[in-house]
Design an enzyme around this catalytic site. Structure first.
Site, mmCIF file in Angstrom:
data_model
loop_
_atom_site.group_PDB
_atom_site.id
_atom_site.type_symbol
_atom_site.label_atom_id
_atom_site.label_comp_id
_atom_site.label_asym_id
_atom_site.label_seq_id
_atom_site.Cartn_x
_atom_site.Cartn_y
_atom_site.Cartn_z
ATOM 1 N N LYS A 1 4.966 -4.294 29.479
ATOM 2 C CA LYS A 1 5.907 -5.304 29.948
ATOM 3 C C LYS A 1 6.092 -5.091 31.442
ATOM 4 O O LYS A 1 6.577 -4.040 31.873
ATOM 5 C CB LYS A 1 7.243 -5.183 29.221
ATOM 6 C CG LYS A 1 8.261 -6.225 29.674
ATOM 7 C CD LYS A 1 9.621 -5.960 29.059
ATOM 8 C CE LYS A 1 10.631 -6.957 29.633
ATOM 9 N NZ LYS A 1 12.026 -6.564 29.318
ATOM 10 N N ALA B 1 16.332 -10.596 28.203
ATOM 11 C CA ALA B 1 17.433 -10.208 29.094
ATOM 12 C C ALA B 1 18.562 -11.230 29.135
ATOM 13 O O ALA B 1 18.378 -12.356 29.565
ATOM 14 C CB ALA B 1 16.918 -9.944 30.511
ATOM 15 N N GLY B 2 19.729 -10.812 28.692
ATOM 16 C CA GLY B 2 20.899 -11.660 28.802
ATOM 17 C C GLY B 2 21.318 -12.331 27.507
ATOM 18 O O GLY B 2 22.309 -13.062 27.482
ATOM 19 N N TYR C 1 18.653 -6.130 23.641
ATOM 20 C CA TYR C 1 18.877 -4.689 23.761
ATOM 21 C C TYR C 1 20.356 -4.355 23.937
ATOM 22 O O TYR C 1 20.993 -3.807 23.049
ATOM 23 C CB TYR C 1 18.047 -4.122 24.904
ATOM 24 C CG TYR C 1 18.529 -2.784 25.386
ATOM 25 C CD1 TYR C 1 18.621 -1.717 24.491
ATOM 26 C CD2 TYR C 1 18.930 -2.585 26.693
ATOM 27 C CE1 TYR C 1 19.096 -0.489 24.902
ATOM 28 C CE2 TYR C 1 19.399 -1.365 27.112
ATOM 29 C CZ TYR C 1 19.483 -0.312 26.220
ATOM 30 O OH TYR C 1 19.960 0.895 26.620
ATOM 31 N N THR C 2 20.952 -4.734 25.086
ATOM 32 C CA THR C 2 22.314 -4.317 25.404
ATOM 33 C C THR C 2 23.311 -4.799 24.360
ATOM 34 O O THR C 2 24.232 -4.064 23.972
ATOM 35 C CB THR C 2 22.719 -4.825 26.799
ATOM 36 O OG1 THR C 2 21.799 -4.316 27.761
ATOM 37 C CG2 THR C 2 24.120 -4.363 27.148
#
Length: 299
Positions: A143, A225-226, A247-248
């Site tokens: 990635k 992401a996000g 992920y987060t």
């Protein structure tokens, strides 16, 4: 009962009670008069689940959920992966240690590792990290992440295109993280990217651009992401995205494995909703869910 017989019976109901209200007619055979005989096999050709694989660089995956691994307690990783149902786990090269507490020792067998080039500031650094990752992780997947600042983690599309072109030449399965620019997405595709991974945080701000990327891409589009909630993952899939990386939102949840399972279900639901063809929702007026006059009931 055939449609013809149903309509005949419906007409008889009305004739027997000429002064009946619509509410009184509902629940009789009249409310089935306009329904066609169901075809149980009408949608057999719509592939879902294992028959609807995600293909990256010639490799097939039945899961459309890519999972990050950065902040988990190592002892939670296995349970999280199993609840997510994922087959691809991304990681930063610096988490691969040659001593104890090596992240790779906690990843279940059969999982495809997706090392990223986190920390790279230009194409040259990204290529160097990717080559190291290939040796350490024994994989051609990479990635590409190239960012100049740490606050917003906005990717540098120009440098990402350069790195993608070089790594594709070297036989990598390149999965580039990108700012949602339709022109850059096409250039990444031409450079040999196996997919494009637009910044998911921009769904609310640049939804139109992401939809253009999805509509015109010849490679999978993975929203990255996000994505903060399972509902947002489902929305991304309903738009036609091929997969979601999260992920987060999972790592910061109160119950990490349970949140991973919630994302799994949301992604699967969003994919099936997209394949089914989303129904229409009116925004400026209401539409009754049932017919509003007797003629609608009796055909």
């Amino acid at each position: 009962m055939s449609t013809e017989n149903t309509i005949t019976t419906a007409a008889a109901d009305v004739a027997a009670a000429p002064n009946a209200t619509l509410d009184e007619l509902v629940g009789t055979t009249t409310n089935t008069a306009i329904l066609p005989e169901p075809d149980a096999h009408a949608y057999d050709e719509i592939a879902t689940g294992d028959a609807d694989p995600l293909i990256l660089g010639g490799h097939k995956f039945t899961s459309r959920f890519i999972l990050g691994s950065g902040r988990y307690d190592l002892n939670l990783i296995k349970a999280t992966i199993e609840n997510a149902g994922t087959q691809i786990v991304t990681m930063a090269l610096r988490r691969c240690r040659t001593t104890e507490n090596n992240l790779l020792d906690y990843i279940p067998k059969g999982i495809t590792m997706l090392p990223n080039t986190s920390g790279a500031r230009n194409a040259e650094e990204a290529v160097r990290i990717a080559r190291l990752a290939r040796e350490v992780c024994q994989t051609d997947f990479v990635k590409v992440e190239i960012e100049h600042e740490a606050k917003y983690l906005l990717p540098d599309n120009e440098e990402t295109i350069k790195a993608t072109k070089q790594l594709a030449k070297e036989g990598f399965v390149v999965m580039p993280y990108m700012f949602p620019d339709p022109i850059a997405a096409k250039r990444l595709e031409d450079a040999g990217a196996a997919c494009v991974m637009p910044l998911g945080a921009m769904i609310l701000r640049a939804r139109d651009f992401i939809e253009v990327i999805i509509k015109n891409s010849n490679v999978p589009v993975i929203i990255d992401a996000g994505i903060g909630r399972p509902s947002q993952a489902a929305e991304a899939m309903e738009m036609g995205a091929d997969a979601v990386m999260a992920y987060t939102a999972i790592a910061s949840a109160g119950n990490i494995p349970l949140m991973a399972r919630a994302f799994k279900k949301a992604i699967e639901a969003g994919r099936e909703a997209y394949l089914s063809g989303l129904g229409k929702v009116t925004e400026d007026h209401a539409v009754p869910s049932s017919p509003t006059n007797e003629a609608d009931y009796i055909g």
